[in-house]
Design an enzyme around this catalytic site. Structure first.
Site, PDB file in Angstrom:
ATOM      1  N   GLU A 143     -78.062 -63.285 -20.144  1.00 18.71           N
ATOM      2  CA  GLU A 143     -78.870 -64.345 -19.522  1.00 18.71           C
ATOM      3  C   GLU A 143     -79.806 -63.771 -18.464  1.00 18.71           C
ATOM      4  O   GLU A 143     -80.982 -64.143 -18.385  1.00 18.71           O
ATOM      5  CB  GLU A 143     -77.914 -65.364 -18.909  1.00 18.71           C
ATOM      6  CG  GLU A 143     -78.537 -66.482 -18.113  1.00 18.71           C
ATOM      7  CD  GLU A 143     -77.451 -67.271 -17.396  1.00 18.71           C
ATOM      8  OE1 GLU A 143     -77.409 -67.219 -16.155  1.00 18.71           O
ATOM      9  OE2 GLU A 143     -76.628 -67.909 -18.082  1.00 18.71           O
ATOM     10  N   GLY A 186     -73.580 -75.542 -17.671  1.00 17.26           N
ATOM     11  CA  GLY A 186     -74.176 -75.971 -16.423  1.00 17.26           C
ATOM     12  C   GLY A 186     -74.097 -77.472 -16.198  1.00 17.26           C
ATOM     13  O   GLY A 186     -73.159 -78.151 -16.629  1.00 17.26           O
ATOM     14  N   GLY A 235     -66.834 -78.922 -12.723  1.00 16.78           N
ATOM     15  CA  GLY A 235     -65.536 -79.576 -12.857  1.00 16.78           C
ATOM     16  C   GLY A 235     -65.628 -81.087 -12.900  1.00 16.78           C
ATOM     17  O   GLY A 235     -64.917 -81.738 -13.676  1.00 16.78           O
ATOM     18  N   GLY A 272     -60.799 -79.040  -8.695  1.00 14.65           N
ATOM     19  CA  GLY A 272     -62.170 -78.616  -8.448  1.00 14.65           C
ATOM     20  C   GLY A 272     -63.124 -79.514  -9.206  1.00 14.65           C
ATOM     21  O   GLY A 272     -63.257 -79.407 -10.418  1.00 14.65           O
ATOM     22  N   LYS A 327     -67.746 -64.293 -21.479  1.00 14.12           N
ATOM     23  CA  LYS A 327     -68.646 -65.032 -20.586  1.00 14.12           C
ATOM     24  C   LYS A 327     -69.400 -64.083 -19.649  1.00 14.12           C
ATOM     25  O   LYS A 327     -70.579 -64.307 -19.318  1.00 14.12           O
ATOM     26  CB  LYS A 327     -67.841 -66.051 -19.775  1.00 14.12           C
ATOM     27  CG  LYS A 327     -68.655 -66.877 -18.766  1.00 14.12           C
ATOM     28  CD  LYS A 327     -69.777 -67.658 -19.407  1.00 14.12           C
ATOM     29  CE  LYS A 327     -70.342 -68.773 -18.549  1.00 14.12           C
ATOM     30  NZ  LYS A 327     -70.584 -68.477 -17.149  1.00 14.12           N
TER      31      LYS A 327
END
Length: 306
Positions: free
Chosen positions: A182, A125, A12, A7, A175
Site C-alpha cells: 500500500e 478502513g 472496532g 475497542g 497484513k
C-alpha cells in the site's frame, strides 16, 4: 453466536455494527462510554462498563473476545488481563495491527493456558461497515472453523474477502506485507500526480485526469477512486499539511525484507519518503496524507498545526 468486542474506535465500532447486522450478537466495551452507548443505541449491541463486565455478559459456554486495540503494550496487557477471566477452550482474537512475531509468541503462550488464539489482519478502513472487511486469518483449523460465521458476517460476501491463510502469525504477517505494498502504490500515485501538477504549461486538471483514469485504465483502484473524489473539491489541498505519518507495518515490512535478504526497493523508498515528509514540504505529501484519511480516517495534519 455471541462475542465481546474490545475497542470501539473507527474500525472496532463499525465492525460491531456490521456483526450486529449479520446476526452476530456483540457485547461491546470501550473506555469512551459515550461511544459504547451510541453504538448500542444504533445497532442493538449490548453495552458494558468494563472488560470484566463484557466477558461476564457473554454468559455460559465458549467465550469469544475480539480485540481492536493499538499494537504493542495495549494489546499485550489486555491479553494478559483477559486470561484469568476466561476458561479453557475460550478464544481471543487480535484484529489490530500487531507484529506477527508478537502474535506467534502470544498464540504459543495462550495455548499453554488452554486458550485459542486468532490473529486477524483487518483491512477496509472506515468503509468496512458499508463494503465489508478484508480479513487475513492466522489460526489453527479448529479456531478458524469456530470463527467462520463471524468472518463471513464481516467480509464483503460469504465467498470473498476472507481467508484462513495459515497458522498463528500468518494473518498479521500477510497484513503487514499488504500495508507495505500500500505504501508503494500510494507513493507512486502521489509522485505521478505531483509531476502532472508541475507541468504548468499544459494547465492540466488533476480532477479530470484522475476521474479519467478510473475508467478502463490499468491504474484504476480504490486508492485512485478516493484520490479523484478528494481532488474534485480542492486540487491545491490548501488546508492539508505535507506531513505523512508512518505506521508500524511499513517499517516491519522493510525489516522483514532485510531479514529475508529479499530486495524490496520500492517499499523501502516509500517508507523513507514518509520519513522525509515529516521534515519537508511538497504536494505529493499532501496527496499521501489525503489518501490515508480517505481509506482509514487517519489524522490529517492541517496547515498551522504544530
Amino acid at each position: 453466536m455471541k462475542l465481546a468486542m474490545l475497542g470501539l474506535g473507527k474500525m472496532g465500532g463499525n465492525m460491531a455494527r456490521r456483526l450486529q447486522k449479520g446476526g452476530i450478537e456483540v457485547v461491546g466495551f470501550d473506555f469512551n462510554q459515550d461511544t459504547v452507548n451510541q453504538i448500542a443505541q444504533e445497532s442493538g449491541m449490548i453495552p458494558s462498563k468494563s472488560v470484566e463486565d463484557a466477558v461476564a455478559k457473554l454468559g455460559d459456554g465458549q467465550k469469544i473476545v475480539w480485540m481492536m486495540l493499538p499494537s504493542g503494550e495495549p494489546t499485550e496487557n489486555q491479553i494478559k488481563a483477559l486470561v484469568p477471566l476466561l476458561n479453557k477452550g475460550d478464544i481471543i482474537i487480535d484484529g489490530g495491527n500487531s507484529n506477527y512475531k508478537d502474535s506467534q509468541r502470544r498464540g504459543a503462550w495462550l495455548a499453554e493456558q488452554g486458550l485459542g488464539f486468532m490473529d486477524c489482519g483487518t483491512s477496509g478502513g472506515i468503509w468496512g461497515l458499508q463494503n465489508g472487511y478484508c480479513l487475513m486469518v492466522g489460526a489453527n483449523d479448529d479456531v478458524a472453523k469456530t470463527l467462520t460465521p463471524v468472518l463471513i458476517a464481516l467480509a464483503p460476501s460469504k465467498e470473498n474477502g476472507w481467508a484462513h491463510v495459515g497458522p498463528i502469525g500468518s494473518g498479521h504477517f500477510t497484513k503487514m506485507i499488504h500495508n507495505g505494498i500500500e505504501y508503494g502504490m500510494m507513493q507512486a500515485m502521489a509522485e505521478g500526480l505531483d509531476l502532472i501538477k508541475g507541468k504548468e504549461e499544459f494547465n492540466l486538471d488533476l480532477a479530470q485526469i484522475t476521474e479519467l483514469w478510473r475508467h478502463g485504465s490499468v491504474v484504476r483502484s480504490w486508492l485512485l477512486d478516493l484520490t479523484a473524489d478528494a481532488l474534485k473539491d480542492d486540487q491545491e489541498l490548501t488546508a492539508v499539511a505535507p506531513y505523512v505519518a508512518d505506521s508500524g507495518e511499513g517499517r516491519w515490512t522493510v525489516m522483514e525484507s532485510v531479514e529475508q535478504g529479499v530486495a524490496a526497493p520500492v517499499l523501502t523508498l516509500a517508507l523513507q519518503a514518509r520519513f522525509r515528509s515529516q521534515d519537508a514540504s511538497g504536494y505529493s505529501y499532501k496527496l499521501l496524507s489525503m489518501m490515508r484519511n480517505g481509506f482509514g480516517g487517519h489524522f490529517v495534519k492541517s496547515v498551522g498545526d504544530k
